[in-house]
Design a protein around this motif. Structure first.
Motif, PDB file in Angstrom:
ATOM      1  N   HIS A   1      33.756  48.422  48.303  1.00  0.00           N
ATOM      2  CA  HIS A   1      32.742  47.621  49.001  1.00  0.00           C
ATOM      3  C   HIS A   1      31.394  47.720  48.276  1.00  0.00           C
ATOM      4  CE1 HIS A   1      30.513  45.841  52.351  1.00  0.00           C
ATOM      5  NE2 HIS A   1      29.639  46.832  52.206  1.00  0.00           N
TER       6      HIS A   1
ATOM      7  N   VAL B   1      31.510  45.698  44.935  1.00  0.00           N
ATOM      8  CA  VAL B   1      31.453  44.257  45.226  1.00  0.00           C
ATOM      9  C   VAL B   1      30.041  43.838  45.606  1.00  0.00           C
ATOM     10  CG1 VAL B   1      32.222  42.494  46.873  1.00  0.00           C
ATOM     11  CG2 VAL B   1      33.879  44.080  45.860  1.00  0.00           C
ATOM     12  N   ARG B   2      29.379  44.672  46.386  1.00  0.00           N
ATOM     13  CA  ARG B   2      28.057  44.339  46.905  1.00  0.00           C
ATOM     14  C   ARG B   2      27.044  44.074  45.791  1.00  0.00           C
ATOM     15  NH1 ARG B   2      25.610  41.664  50.647  1.00  0.00           N
ATOM     16  NH2 ARG B   2      23.525  42.453  51.146  1.00  0.00           N
TER      17      ARG B   2
ATOM     18  N   VAL C   1      27.339  40.429  44.745  1.00  0.00           N
ATOM     19  CA  VAL C   1      26.891  39.564  45.836  1.00  0.00           C
ATOM     20  C   VAL C   1      25.371  39.567  45.925  1.00  0.00           C
ATOM     21  CG1 VAL C   1      26.921  39.234  48.341  1.00  0.00           C
ATOM     22  CG2 VAL C   1      29.036  39.852  47.137  1.00  0.00           C
ATOM     23  N   ARG C   2      24.782  40.762  45.840  1.00  0.00           N
ATOM     24  CA  ARG C   2      23.327  40.886  46.058  1.00  0.00           C
ATOM     25  C   ARG C   2      22.518  40.442  44.847  1.00  0.00           C
ATOM     26  NH1 ARG C   2      19.425  44.938  45.448  1.00  0.00           N
ATOM     27  NH2 ARG C   2      20.967  46.320  44.493  1.00  0.00           N
TER      28      ARG C   2
ATOM     29  N   GLU D   1      31.709  36.472  48.176  1.00  0.00           N
ATOM     30  CA  GLU D   1      32.343  37.780  48.303  1.00  0.00           C
ATOM     31  C   GLU D   1      33.760  37.804  47.740  1.00  0.00           C
ATOM     32  OE1 GLU D   1      32.442  41.529  51.295  1.00  0.00           O
ATOM     33  OE2 GLU D   1      30.916  39.962  51.359  1.00  0.00           O
TER      34      GLU D   1
ATOM     35  N   ALA E   1      33.527  37.942  44.006  1.00  0.00           N
ATOM     36  CA  ALA E   1      33.030  39.266  43.599  1.00  0.00           C
ATOM     37  C   ALA E   1      34.124  40.307  43.720  1.00  0.00           C
ATOM     38  CB  ALA E   1      31.823  39.651  44.453  1.00  0.00           C
ATOM     39  N   LEU E   2      34.958  40.206  44.750  1.00  0.00           N
ATOM     40  CA  LEU E   2      36.061  41.151  44.934  1.00  0.00           C
ATOM     41  C   LEU E   2      37.052  41.057  43.777  1.00  0.00           C
ATOM     42  CD1 LEU E   2      37.669  43.196  46.623  1.00  0.00           C
ATOM     43  CD2 LEU E   2      38.687  41.263  47.852  1.00  0.00           C
TER      44      LEU E   2
END
Length: 508
Positions: free
Chosen positions: A354, A357-358, A361-362, A368, A371-372
Motif C-alpha cells: 500500500h 503504491v501510494r 498515486v500521490r 490506483e 499504480a498497483l
C-alpha cells in the motif's frame, strides 16, 4: 568439549509458515560460529532463539539449551536498546553493582569500577574515561555497539550473539569490529555471528552455517567451506562476491543537479563543507567515507531534509527550496531518497505494498489500479513476492525492507535517486541483483542519475565517479576506476588498503 548453547531441530511457525525449520546448532566456548544467507533466511530468528526470543504469535518446537542461561545480544541497531536518558558510565555501573552485592560495602565501589573498566577494555571502547561520561546519542553506531557488548560481558555472558555487527560500517570501523570480536573469543566466550559480510565471516569464523528459506543447507568448518562448497546455493553465494557491475560513463549530458559551495551545520557546528558539485544525466556518483564524515548530511541537504545550510541546490538550473515541505510534488518526485534505516521509513501499521503504491498515486497522479500493477512489477524485479509485500513492515527482514524502499522511490520516476547504504544489509547475491537493477535503470532510462552513499567499495565500483569525504570535507574526487586503483589523498589510500582484504583468521 561441553557446549555453552545448543539448538536441536528448531522449527518456528508464524501464521502457518515455517520461518525456521529443522535447524541444529552447537556452540562451543571460545569458538565463533557464523550464520550466513539471504535476508529472510532465518539467521536472526535462529540467533534470537538462544535468548528465548521469538516473533509474536510464533509456534515453536524443538530444543534450545543454554546451560548457564547467560547469552548476550548485540543488535544491528544498538542505540535502540540503550537508555537515552542515562550516561554510559551509569548504565554500566548499574549492571556491575548487581555483581558485587556479596562484597563488604567498602569494597563495592572499587570492584564496580574495576569490572566496568575491564568490560570496556575487552569491548575495545576507546578513550574510556570520556566515553563513560557521554549519553548514547553522543556516540557513533560503532561506539554504541561496543557499549552493548560491554553490558553483555558485565552480565557474565558465555555466548554473544552479534547480529550484522558490520552492516553500514566503513572499512576502518569494520576492521576494529573484527578485532573486537576476536578478542572476546580469546577470553573463552563463544560468538554466534549473523552476517551478510563474507569478508568478516572469512576473517573470524571457525564454523559456518549457510541458511536458505529457514533451512541450514550446508554446515562446515570455515576452511573447507571456502575451498570446496558442496551445496549449489553456497557456491552461488561465494561466486557472487567477485561479480562487479559498472555504469559506463555516458556521453556528456546536461547538469541535472548542481550545488554551489555548500556548508551544512548541526546547530552552530559545521559538519559538511562541499565545493561545487554537479551531477549529470545518466551519471552515478558514489560518496564514500567513514561514519560521521558528512555523507548522509549531504544527502539530506539535497532532499530537503536538512535545511540548516548555506549554498543553493539547483535542479535543471532552478533553485530547490531548502525544506521538502516547500517543494512541489514534481520537485519531490524528481529527487528521491532511499534511507539507510528502511524500517523507520515505513508506517508500521500499513502493508508495505500500500505504501509503495501510494507514492505513484500521490506524486504522479496515477490511478490506483495502474499504480498497483507498476508497483508489483517493480517489487518482483527486486526479488520480492506479492505475499511478502502485502504484509506489514515488521513481518519483513531489514534487507527485504531496503528493497521495498527502493521500489517505492522508483515509483516516483525520479530524475535523481539517492541511495543511502541500500546494499549494506543484503547478501552478495541479492546485492548484485540490486546493483544490476540500478545499472539497468540508468542505461535504459538515460535521464536517471544516481548518488550512492556507501561504505562498501564493491558497491562504489558501480559508479562513474567517486567522492571521498573525511571529517565533513571533500578530500578527493575522480573517475571511479582511477580512484579505486590509484587514490591520491592519504585518507583515500588508507581506506582502499583496509578494504582490500581483511586478514583471514584474524583471531588466530
Amino acid at each position: 568439549m561441553n557446549a555453552v548453547a545448543e539448538i536441536e531441530n528448531l522449527r518456528v511457525d508464524v501464521g502457518g509458515r515455517a520461518i525456521v525449520d529443522g535447524v541444529n546448532l552447537r556452540v562451543l566456548p571460545g569458538r565463533i560460529i557464523a550464520l550466513v544467507g539471504a535476508s529472510g533466511s532465518g539467521k536472526t530468528t535462529t540467533g534470537l532463539a538462544l535468548l528465548g526470543e521469538y516473533p509474536a504469535g510464533a509456534r515453536v518446537t524443538g530444543d534450545v539449551r543454554v546451560p548457564d542461561g547467560l547469552v548476550g545480544y548485540v543488535p544491528q541497531h544498538p542505540g535502540a536498546v540503550l537508555n537515552p536518558a542515562r550516561r554510559i558510565g551509569a548504565l554500566l555501573c548499574d549492571i556491575a553493582r548487581t555483581q558485587v552485592r556479596d562484597l563488604p560495602r567498602r569494597q563495592r565501589r572499587a570492584a564496580i569500577g574495576e569490572r566496568v573498566l575491564r568490560a570496556v577494555s575487552l569491548a575495545q571502547l576507546p578513550d574510556a574515561t570520556a566515553m563513560l561520561r557521554r549519553f548514547p546519542h553522543q556516540l557513533s553506531g560503532g561506539q554504541q555497539q561496543r557499549v552493548v557488548l560491554a553490558q553483555a560481558l558485565l552480565l557474565g555472558a558465555r555466548v554473544v550473539v552479534a547480529d550484522e555487527p558490520t552492516t553500514g560500517q566503513d572499512a576502518l570501523t569494520k576492521r576494529s569490529i573484527v578485532d573486537q570480536l576476536a578478542a572476546v573469543s580469546r577470553e573463552g566466550i563463544a560468538v554466534v555471528l549473523l552476517s551478510h559480510d563474507l569478508d568478516v565471516v572469512r576473517a573470524l569464523a571457525d564454523e559456518v552455517l549457510v541458511m536458505r528459506d529457514g533451512h541450514v543447507v550446508e554446515s562446515a568448518p570455515a576452511e573447507r567451506l571456502w575451498l570446496a562448497p558442496r551445496h549449489p546455493w553456497t557456491a552461488k553465494l561465494l561466486a557472487s562476491e567477485s561479480t562487479t557491475t559498472r555504469i559506463e560513463p555516458a556521453s556528456e549530458g546536461g547538469a541535472v543537479l548542481r550545488t554551489g559551495p555548500l556548508t551544512a551545520r548541526h546547530g552552530r557546528t559545521a559538519v559538511l563543507r562541499m565545493p561545487e558539485l554537479t551531477l549529470r544525466a545518466g551519471e552515478c556518483l558514489a560518496v564514500v567515507g567513514r561514519s560521521g564524515s558528512g555523507k548522509t548530511t549531504l544527502a539530506r541537504c539535497l532532499t530537503g531534509l536538512h535545511r540548516n545550510h548555506d549554498g543553493e541546490i539547483l535542479l535543471d538550473g532552478i533553485p530547490l527550496p531548502r525544506s521538502l515541505r516547500d517543494r512541489t510534488r514534481q520537485q519531490l518526485a524528481a529527487v528521491q531518497y532511499v534511507f539507510q534505516d528502511a524500517r523507520a521509513a515505513f508506517d508500521e501499521h500499513r502493508p508495505v505494498l500500500h505504501q509503495v503504491v501510494r507514492t505513484a498515486v500521490r506524486l504522479r497522479g496515477m490511478a490506483e489500479a495502474d499504480a498497483l500493477t507498476e508497483a508489483l512489477t517493480t517489487l518482483f524485479g527486486l526479488g520480492l513476492t506479492e505475499d511478502l509485500v502485502r504484509r506489514r513492515p515488521d513481518r519483513l527482514s531489514g534487507g527485504e525492507l531496503h528493497r521495498a524502499a527502493l521500489a517505492r522511490a522508483l515509483l516516483a520516476r525520479p530524475r535523481v535517486l539517492i541511495c543511502d547504504e541500500i546494499t549494506s544489509g543484503l547478501d552478495t547475491i541479492t546485492r548484485q541483483g540490486v546493483l544490476d537493477t540500478l545499472a539497468g535503470l540508468v542505461r535504459d532510462r538515460g535521464d536517471l542519475s544516481l548518488i550512492l552513499i556507501t561504505h562498501d567499495l564493491a558497491t562504489a565500483a558501480l559508479a562513474t565517479r567517486i567522492a571521498v569525504l573525511e571529517a565533513g570535507n571533500l578530500v578527493e574526487e575522480g573517475p571511479a576506476r582511477q580512484l579505486l586503483t590509484a587514490p591520491q589523498h592519504p585518507f583515500s589510500v588508507r581506506l582502499m588498503e583496509t578494504t582490500a582484504q581483511l586478514p583471514a583468521r584474524a583471531r588466530a
